[in-house]
Write a protein that holds these residues in place. Structure first.
Motif, mmCIF file in Angstrom:
data_model
loop_
_atom_site.group_PDB
_atom_site.id
_atom_site.type_symbol
_atom_site.label_atom_id
_atom_site.label_comp_id
_atom_site.label_asym_id
_atom_site.label_seq_id
_atom_site.Cartn_x
_atom_site.Cartn_y
_atom_site.Cartn_z
ATOM 1 N N ARG A 181 -29.415 -41.421 -16.984
ATOM 2 C CA ARG A 181 -27.710 -41.938 -16.428
ATOM 3 C C ARG A 181 -28.412 -42.681 -15.191
ATOM 4 O O ARG A 181 -29.322 -41.751 -14.717
ATOM 5 C CB ARG A 181 -27.951 -40.559 -16.559
ATOM 6 N N THR A 182 -27.989 -43.485 -15.458
ATOM 7 C CA THR A 182 -28.278 -44.867 -13.471
ATOM 8 C C THR A 182 -27.996 -43.838 -12.300
ATOM 9 O O THR A 182 -28.890 -43.690 -11.509
ATOM 10 C CB THR A 182 -27.437 -45.609 -13.570
ATOM 11 N N ASP A 183 -27.424 -42.819 -12.397
ATOM 12 C CA ASP A 183 -26.920 -42.260 -11.387
ATOM 13 C C ASP A 183 -27.766 -41.418 -10.885
ATOM 14 O O ASP A 183 -28.089 -40.719 -9.808
ATOM 15 C CB ASP A 183 -25.235 -41.486 -11.449
ATOM 16 N N ILE A 184 -28.137 -40.200 -12.425
ATOM 17 C CA ILE A 184 -29.188 -39.500 -11.733
ATOM 18 C C ILE A 184 -30.399 -39.939 -11.107
ATOM 19 O O ILE A 184 -31.050 -39.941 -10.535
ATOM 20 C CB ILE A 184 -29.227 -38.969 -13.247
ATOM 21 N N LEU A 185 -30.704 -40.839 -12.012
ATOM 22 C CA LEU A 185 -32.006 -41.941 -11.038
ATOM 23 C C LEU A 185 -31.924 -42.617 -10.019
ATOM 24 O O LEU A 185 -32.732 -42.286 -9.001
ATOM 25 C CB LEU A 185 -32.472 -42.759 -12.125
ATOM 26 N N GLN A 186 -31.124 -42.642 -9.416
ATOM 27 C CA GLN A 186 -30.785 -42.961 -8.240
ATOM 28 C C GLN A 186 -30.693 -41.920 -7.238
ATOM 29 O O GLN A 186 -30.918 -41.840 -5.742
ATOM 30 C CB GLN A 186 -29.237 -43.715 -8.240
ATOM 31 N N LYS A 187 -30.301 -40.936 -7.809
ATOM 32 C CA LYS A 187 -29.173 -39.635 -6.804
ATOM 33 C C LYS A 187 -31.098 -39.406 -6.254
ATOM 34 O O LYS A 187 -31.436 -38.065 -5.318
ATOM 35 C CB LYS A 187 -28.338 -38.516 -8.064
ATOM 36 N N ILE A 188 -31.885 -39.165 -7.297
ATOM 37 C CA ILE A 188 -33.078 -38.339 -6.936
ATOM 38 C C ILE A 188 -34.129 -39.711 -6.299
ATOM 39 O O ILE A 188 -35.528 -38.974 -6.509
ATOM 40 C CB ILE A 188 -34.322 -37.616 -8.076
ATOM 41 N N ASN A 189 -33.774 -40.870 -6.175
ATOM 42 C CA ASN A 189 -34.354 -42.103 -5.335
ATOM 43 C C ASN A 189 -35.475 -42.259 -6.369
ATOM 44 O O ASN A 189 -37.250 -42.495 -6.281
ATOM 45 C CB ASN A 189 -35.145 -41.268 -3.911
ATOM 46 N N GLY A 190 -35.134 -41.640 -8.442
ATOM 47 C CA GLY A 190 -36.444 -42.664 -8.896
ATOM 48 C C GLY A 190 -37.332 -41.818 -8.680
ATOM 49 O O GLY A 190 -38.127 -40.985 -8.670
ATOM 50 N N PHE A 191 -39.357 -42.936 -9.393
ATOM 51 C CA PHE A 191 -40.093 -42.605 -9.453
ATOM 52 C C PHE A 191 -40.847 -41.889 -7.754
ATOM 53 O O PHE A 191 -40.243 -43.033 -6.869
ATOM 54 C CB PHE A 191 -40.756 -43.828 -9.749
#
Length: 256
Positions: A181-191
């Protein structure tokens, strides 16, 4: 908002990139999507062949090799989509694999990330890690050829004895194919960009898992033309070892 964004990080992948791009643009008929490629200063014609044959790709050319995580983060920060696929340039897609997995996420709001069965080009399965890496598990991967005991530990780590086509929760999602889910990746600032390459997928998996389940979906398969650079090159082997130690140190700190 797009249904799907797809991020591919390349470094000297001229021989493979056209295959995966061809698969994407011929197999995603029922989704709105955009493909992003971040090139880490390839010295071959990776950038040129993408520009020539797939001008619709959103291409970002870096002037240095800043690593796997940095490249993907530059893409993740730009996208506006419901789901984001982190994809290796050496993946070949089969049938409607991505659409099936997108539909699964649509139907299961408690799932944050999903990954398919990963196969070798010869049709055998690549048994990739599915449990959180530990020193025991990481050591077994290096020593399994010397002892049946280590091979058994490796099978445990990869859940190789799983005999089911049903989706199952896992702890580690391989970085060659992560649909999230894109919003989760963006929320946690990716890698975590402290990892140049290797183990960044394990670390990301841990943070994603705080927001939803990670699911292995064995009824869907993709092909991975795996080169295993760290097994063939001293340089990449040392990078792999450094990343392993870094990951284990972070694990140790979190468990205190």
């Amino acid at each position: 908002m797009l249904d799907l964004s797809i991020g591919i990080v390349t470094y000297n992948n001229e021989d493979k990139i056209l295959n995966v791009l061809g698969d994407l643009f011929t197999r995603l008929e029922n989704l709105s999507f955009a493909v992003y490629v971040f090139d880490n200063n390839s010295q071959d014609r990776t950038v040129e062949v993408i520009k020539e044959q797939y001008p619709q790709v959103k291409l970002i050319s870096n002037t240095v090799n800043a690593g796997f995580g940095h490249g993907h983060n530059c893409i993740i920060n730009k996208v506006s989509s419901r789901y984001h696929l982190i994809l290796n340039p050496d993946i070949r897609l089969k049938d409607k694999a991505i659409e099936i997995l997108v539909n699964y996420l649509d139907e299961h709001s408690d799932v944050a990330m999903v990954t398919p069965r990963v196969m070798n080009p010869d049709g055998t399965e690549q048994y990739l890690p599915k449990l959180t890496p530990t020193f025991k598990y990481l050591l077994s991967g290096r020593l399994q050829k010397f002892s049946a005991g280590f091979a058994d530990i490796r099978r445990e780590y990869t859940m190789a004895d799983l005999d089911s086509e049903d989706p199952i929760a896992i702890q580690f999602c391989t970085g060659c194919f992560m649909l999230c889910r894109t919003d989760i990746l963006q929320k946690i600032n990716g890698f975590d960009e402290r990892f140049f390459m290797y183990m960044e997928d394990a670390e990301l998996s841990q943070r994603v898992a705080r927001h939803g389940k990670i699911i292995f979906y064995p009824a869907v398969a993709v092909v991975h033309e795996w080169e295993r650079s760290s097994a063939k090159s001293l340089k990449y082997f040392l990078i792999h070892v450094q990343s392993m130690l870094k990951f284990l140190r972070l694990q140790s700190k979190e468990n205190k």
